[in-house]
Motif scaffolding. Structure first.
Motif, mmCIF file in Angstrom:
data_model
loop_
_atom_site.group_PDB
_atom_site.id
_atom_site.type_symbol
_atom_site.label_atom_id
_atom_site.label_comp_id
_atom_site.label_asym_id
_atom_site.label_seq_id
_atom_site.Cartn_x
_atom_site.Cartn_y
_atom_site.Cartn_z
ATOM 1 N N MET A 108 1.120 -1.380 -0.055
ATOM 2 C CA MET A 108 -0.122 0.100 -0.096
ATOM 3 C C MET A 108 1.350 1.165 -0.284
ATOM 4 N N CYS A 109 0.352 2.049 -0.952
ATOM 5 C CA CYS A 109 1.382 2.730 -0.348
ATOM 6 C C CYS A 109 -0.317 4.721 -0.293
ATOM 7 N N LEU A 110 0.477 5.895 0.472
ATOM 8 C CA LEU A 110 -0.604 6.429 0.638
ATOM 9 C C LEU A 110 -0.097 7.520 -0.018
ATOM 10 N N THR A 163 -3.389 12.536 -3.095
ATOM 11 C CA THR A 163 -5.141 11.994 -3.309
ATOM 12 C C THR A 163 -5.408 10.845 -3.714
ATOM 13 N N PHE A 164 -4.841 9.973 -3.538
ATOM 14 C CA PHE A 164 -4.406 8.799 -4.008
ATOM 15 C C PHE A 164 -3.958 7.293 -3.261
ATOM 16 N N ALA A 165 -4.397 6.212 -3.208
ATOM 17 C CA ALA A 165 -4.365 4.912 -2.686
ATOM 18 C C ALA A 165 -3.954 3.401 -3.588
ATOM 19 N N VAL A 166 -2.894 3.729 -3.920
ATOM 20 C CA VAL A 166 -1.756 2.260 -5.223
ATOM 21 C C VAL A 166 -1.795 1.040 -3.391
ATOM 22 N N ILE A 220 -6.172 2.914 -6.273
ATOM 23 C CA ILE A 220 -5.954 2.596 -7.840
ATOM 24 C C ILE A 220 -5.721 0.513 -7.592
ATOM 25 N N ASP A 221 -5.785 -0.325 -7.749
ATOM 26 C CA ASP A 221 -5.819 -1.395 -6.549
ATOM 27 C C ASP A 221 -4.993 -2.093 -8.155
ATOM 28 N N ILE A 222 -3.944 -2.661 -7.109
ATOM 29 C CA ILE A 222 -2.672 -3.355 -7.833
ATOM 30 C C ILE A 222 -2.914 -4.870 -7.600
ATOM 31 N N SER A 223 -1.810 -5.679 -8.518
ATOM 32 C CA SER A 223 -2.357 -7.395 -8.428
ATOM 33 C C SER A 223 -1.559 -7.937 -7.336
ATOM 34 N N GLU A 224 -1.468 -9.198 -6.925
ATOM 35 C CA GLU A 224 -0.565 -9.988 -6.684
ATOM 36 C C GLU A 224 1.062 -9.725 -6.935
ATOM 37 N N GLN A 234 2.022 -7.767 -9.406
ATOM 38 C CA GLN A 234 2.962 -6.023 -9.456
ATOM 39 C C GLN A 234 3.321 -5.432 -7.335
ATOM 40 N N MET A 235 2.617 -6.443 -7.072
ATOM 41 C CA MET A 235 3.128 -5.714 -5.878
ATOM 42 C C MET A 235 4.420 -6.508 -5.550
ATOM 43 N N HIS A 236 4.285 -7.976 -5.728
ATOM 44 C CA HIS A 236 6.110 -8.479 -5.746
ATOM 45 C C HIS A 236 7.234 -7.891 -6.501
ATOM 46 N N ALA A 237 6.158 -7.117 -7.317
ATOM 47 C CA ALA A 237 7.642 -6.202 -8.180
ATOM 48 C C ALA A 237 7.570 -4.826 -7.695
ATOM 49 N N PHE A 238 6.978 -5.095 -6.305
ATOM 50 C CA PHE A 238 7.188 -3.928 -5.315
ATOM 51 C C PHE A 238 6.428 -2.353 -6.288
ATOM 52 N N ALA A 239 4.790 -2.619 -6.112
ATOM 53 C CA ALA A 239 4.583 -1.338 -6.520
ATOM 54 C C ALA A 239 3.780 -1.199 -5.919
ATOM 55 N N GLY A 240 3.560 -1.831 -5.251
ATOM 56 C CA GLY A 240 3.368 -1.004 -3.995
ATOM 57 C C GLY A 240 4.357 -0.201 -2.883
ATOM 58 N N ASN A 241 4.899 -0.481 -3.197
ATOM 59 C CA ASN A 241 6.694 0.351 -2.377
ATOM 60 C C ASN A 241 7.010 1.927 -2.979
ATOM 61 N N MET A 242 5.634 2.184 -3.870
ATOM 62 C CA MET A 242 5.557 3.812 -3.525
ATOM 63 C C MET A 242 5.950 4.951 -2.575
ATOM 64 N N LEU A 243 6.302 6.700 -3.466
ATOM 65 C CA LEU A 243 6.451 7.279 -2.344
ATOM 66 C C LEU A 243 5.643 8.593 -2.666
#
Length: 309
Positions: free
Chosen positions: A196-198, A201-204, A231-235, A237-246
């Motif tokens: 998850m990235c917050l 105005t958005f949340a991944v 903005i929903d990502i798949s597992e 994508q999560m393993h490609a670190f798409a949730g680990n944004m800032l």
């Protein structure tokens, strides 16, 4: 203020796969390379990342790790410390014993020398004695504007310590469990900030990782109530670190969304379009750091919200 222009980063000197964190960080993998080679590659990725951030007008304060400390995960300082707008510094209890050596008071002195004001230090590290942990902004995602904090419970994020944090900062806790598939089992994801990235105005977020429907609905309800585009990502994508944004502020306050090249490449055109409405994407290759460290761009950046003297 949800985002900042100033980031603290720690340059590694003995980076490698940390055997003490690998027990519950399933993003980590071993590389068939000598540790010295792995560290050199990590340093190159780190330096390239810092250069790219500074070119975008982000203020990056770089502190060198200490060779004698043998801290393979020092490149991820956001897990042991957070810096707040009221001048508070929080120091957190860490799961891996060798990560506790990352905590350094001289880093606070460096920030004060840079003109930042530290008014108080809140120390939760005593929880380690009882086997309870809460690993900084790896475990806690703050919505500063709406006075909320999101936390996926795990071995590294204890509910009681998190509630204590929320009471101290007078924020509403949003608690859930996020899982990933490991050898056919659903096991807790080690840190909230990989799923998850917050942003302002958005949340991944990887909603598929929240197995409990009520918990998933509660998280989405909180986000939507506060005007966040989800903005929903798949597992995968999560393993490609798409949730680990800032999301950070660049030159002239421009909104930037910082991520690794692997995270960037994993995004679909629709996701890219939605994110680019909020920020300009800045990505950098972090393959060695991601593979051996099990963390990515967001983990490497400790946001500095401290007031100036």
């Amino acid at each position: 203020m949800q985002i900042t222009n100033t980031i603290l980063m720690v340059r590694p000197v003995r980076f490698r796969m940390n055997e003490q964190t690998a027990v519950n960080n399933f993003f980590q993998e071993d590389l068939e390379l000598r540790n010295s080679v792995i560290n050199l590659q990590a340093q190159e990725e780190f330096d390239g990342f810092v250069k790219k951030l500074r070119a975008e007008g982000v203020t990056v304060i770089v502190v060198d790790d200490r060779m004698e400390m043998d801290t393979p995960d020092s490149i991820f300082p956001n897990n042991w410390v957070s810096f707040h707008q009221d001048g508070t510094v929080v120091v957190y209890p860490m799961y891996a014993e060798n990560r506790r050596r990352e905590r350094r008071e001289d880093i606070f002195e460096t920030l004060e020398e840079q003109g930042f004001e530290i008014r108080q230090i809140i120390d939760y590290t005593g929880a380690e004695l009882d086997g309870f942990f809460l690993e900084g902004t790896g475990s806690i995602l703050m919505d500063r504007e709406h006075q909320k904090a999101y936390c996926a419970l795990s071995a590294r994020a204890d509910e009681a310590v998190f509630i204590e944090f929320c009471e101290e900062f007078e924020v509403t806790p949003v608690i859930f469990t996020a899982n990933q598939s490991v050898d056919g089992k659903r096991l807790p994801i080690y840190h909230t900030n990989v799923m998850m990235c917050l942003g302002e105005t958005f949340a991944v977020i990887c909603l598929d990782s929240i197995d409990d429907r009520k918990e998933r609905k509660n998280v989405v309800d909180h986000l939507k109530r506060d005007g966040k585009e989800v903005i929903d990502i798949s597992e995968a994508q999560m393993h490609a670190f798409a949730g680990n944004m800032l999301q950070v502020a660049g030159r002239d306050g421009e909104r930037l969304l910082v991520m690794s090249t692997s995270a960037h490449k994993s995004l679909t055109p629709d996701q890219m379009k939605r994110l680019e409405k909020t920020s300009r994407i800045v990505s950098s290759p972090l393959d060695t750091i991601e593979t051996c460290g099990g963390g990515s761009a967001r983990c490497m950046m400790a946001e500095v919200f401290l007031p100036k003297k």
